[in-house]
Design a protein around this motif. Structure first.
Motif, PDB file in Angstrom:
ATOM      1  N   HIS A  13       2.377   1.908  -3.434  1.00  0.00           N
ATOM      2  CA  HIS A  13       1.447   2.262  -4.784  1.00  0.00           C
ATOM      3  C   HIS A  13       0.700   3.196  -4.063  1.00  0.00           C
ATOM      4  O   HIS A  13      -0.369   3.691  -4.689  1.00  0.00           O
ATOM      5  CB  HIS A  13       0.475   1.012  -4.887  1.00  0.00           C
ATOM      6  CG  HIS A  13       1.111  -0.042  -5.536  1.00  0.00           C
ATOM      7  ND1 HIS A  13       2.090  -1.093  -5.163  1.00  0.00           N
ATOM      8  CD2 HIS A  13       1.293  -0.479  -7.015  1.00  0.00           C
ATOM      9  CE1 HIS A  13       2.374  -1.944  -5.866  1.00  0.00           C
ATOM     10  NE2 HIS A  13       2.008  -1.833  -7.077  1.00  0.00           N
TER      11      HIS A  13
ATOM     12  N   LYS B 154      -1.345   3.803  -1.575  1.00  0.00           N
ATOM     13  CA  LYS B 154      -2.857   3.445  -1.409  1.00  0.00           C
ATOM     14  C   LYS B 154      -2.882   3.754   0.145  1.00  0.00           C
ATOM     15  O   LYS B 154      -2.764   2.854   0.976  1.00  0.00           O
ATOM     16  CB  LYS B 154      -3.216   2.132  -1.835  1.00  0.00           C
ATOM     17  CG  LYS B 154      -3.227   1.862  -3.221  1.00  0.00           C
ATOM     18  CD  LYS B 154      -3.978   0.371  -3.593  1.00  0.00           C
ATOM     19  CE  LYS B 154      -3.714   0.348  -5.172  1.00  0.00           C
ATOM     20  NZ  LYS B 154      -4.470  -0.981  -5.536  1.00  0.00           N
TER      21      LYS B 154
ATOM     22  N   SER C 185       0.715  -1.154  -0.059  1.00  0.00           N
ATOM     23  CA  SER C 185      -0.002  -0.162  -0.026  1.00  0.00           C
ATOM     24  C   SER C 185       0.649   1.315   0.121  1.00  0.00           C
ATOM     25  O   SER C 185       0.504   2.283  -0.545  1.00  0.00           O
ATOM     26  CB  SER C 185      -0.961  -0.101   1.123  1.00  0.00           C
ATOM     27  OG  SER C 185      -0.235   0.029   2.261  1.00  0.00           O
TER      28      SER C 185
END
Length: 295
Positions: free
Chosen positions: A105, A107, A102
């Motif tokens: 990326h 996120k 996460s």
């Protein structure tokens, strides 16, 4: 060939991490244990950020197998502890698989969700499960009646830290709620338990409804050892030395620490053992409720 050597290296590191986590399970308080594990898993996941599943599998598989078999299946711990270990593998293990992904990326909502779930587990779910384990250590009260405990306490011989003979005041059994905790010097759970007991004593000090007395087993410790040890223990607790362990034997203490809670001389709880510090607040609240009971 090179691929398999790398896989063997990751496998070796995975085994070392699993053994270290098992070691943490044995000696470290849960909150710190989980934080350390989470950090290890996170950095391991970040370092193993590769598309080659063989490397990730070689690292993660021994951790999963060792924790599953030795921490859960072949562990004689209670069901509550096993449930906690299962949830630990799910929540804390997410640091290895989810957090590095996460972050890389971007996120961040996923990252925040994982951290929130881990915090909920560490601060709320784990202490509740550990306290259920502690409650399961309660033993049957039927074999120790009101008249028995009163008689036994008056027949026993006690010394205070000044070597003076003392007795437990009759008012403690007639008009007060009383917590008695049997202990000995080399019992580490006994010494751990004195921290929350000192907090209990501090909070009931002004009400006058309850008392806390710690009775050292004189059949295990000498008086000189007892006196020396008490000098380094919480100062607001009352320590008595049970000469020859007479009371300890009479009430059939089956393990240490051994707690008896009395309400005006009537036994309302007996508790054997004590677990790690994550349950302190829950334990303190329940004991305060019992010792402040005026009914």
């Amino acid at each position: 060939m090179k691929k398999y050597l790398y896989a063997l290296l990751y496998l070796t590191v995975g085994v070392m991490v699993a053994v270290f986590v098992c070691y943490l399970n044995a000696i470290v308080l849960s909150v710190w244990r989980y934080l350390i594990e989470g950090i290890i898993y996170f950095f391991a996941g970040a370092l193993l950020r590769t598309n080659k599943r063989i490397y990730k599998g070689a690292f993660a598989l021994p951790i999963f197998i060792i924790l599953l078999f030795f921490g859960i299946i072949y562990n004689e711990a209670s069901g509550w502890t096993k449930l906690e270990r299962c949830l630990e593998m799910v929540f804390i293990g997410g640091s290895f698989f989810v957090l590095p992904y996460s972050f890389s990326h971007k996120k961040y909502i996923l990252s925040a969700s994982v951290v929130a779930l881990q915090s909920l587990f560490i601060l709320k779910i784990s202490p509740e499960l550990q306290y259920k384990l502690l409650k399961s250590m309660e033993v049957n009260n039927d074999n120790l009646e009101k008249s028995d405990i009163s008689t036994l306490m008056y027949q026993a011989e006690f010394l205070n830290i000044d070597s003076l003979p003392v007795s437990i005041p009759k008012s403690y059994l007639k008009d007060k709620n009383l917590l008695i905790d049997f202990w000995y010097i080399k019992c580490s759970p006994c010494l751990r338990k004195m921290v929350p007991l000192a907090a209990v004593k501090m909070r009931i000090g002004k009400t006058g409804t309850g008392e806390v007395i710690l009775i050292n087993d004189g059949s295990i410790d000498s008086f000189s050892t007892f006196k020396k040890a008490v000098s380094g223990l919480p100062k607001n607790l009352q320590y008595l030395y049970d000469v020859n362990g007479k009371l300890t034997k009479s009430v059939n203490v089956t393990g240490y620490p051994y707690e008896i809670v009395l309400h005006r001389g009537e036994v309302v709880r007996k508790l054997v053992g004590f677990n790690k510090g994550e349950t302190d607040d829950l334990y303190i609240d329940e004991v305060l409720e019992m010792l402040n009971n005026k009914k």
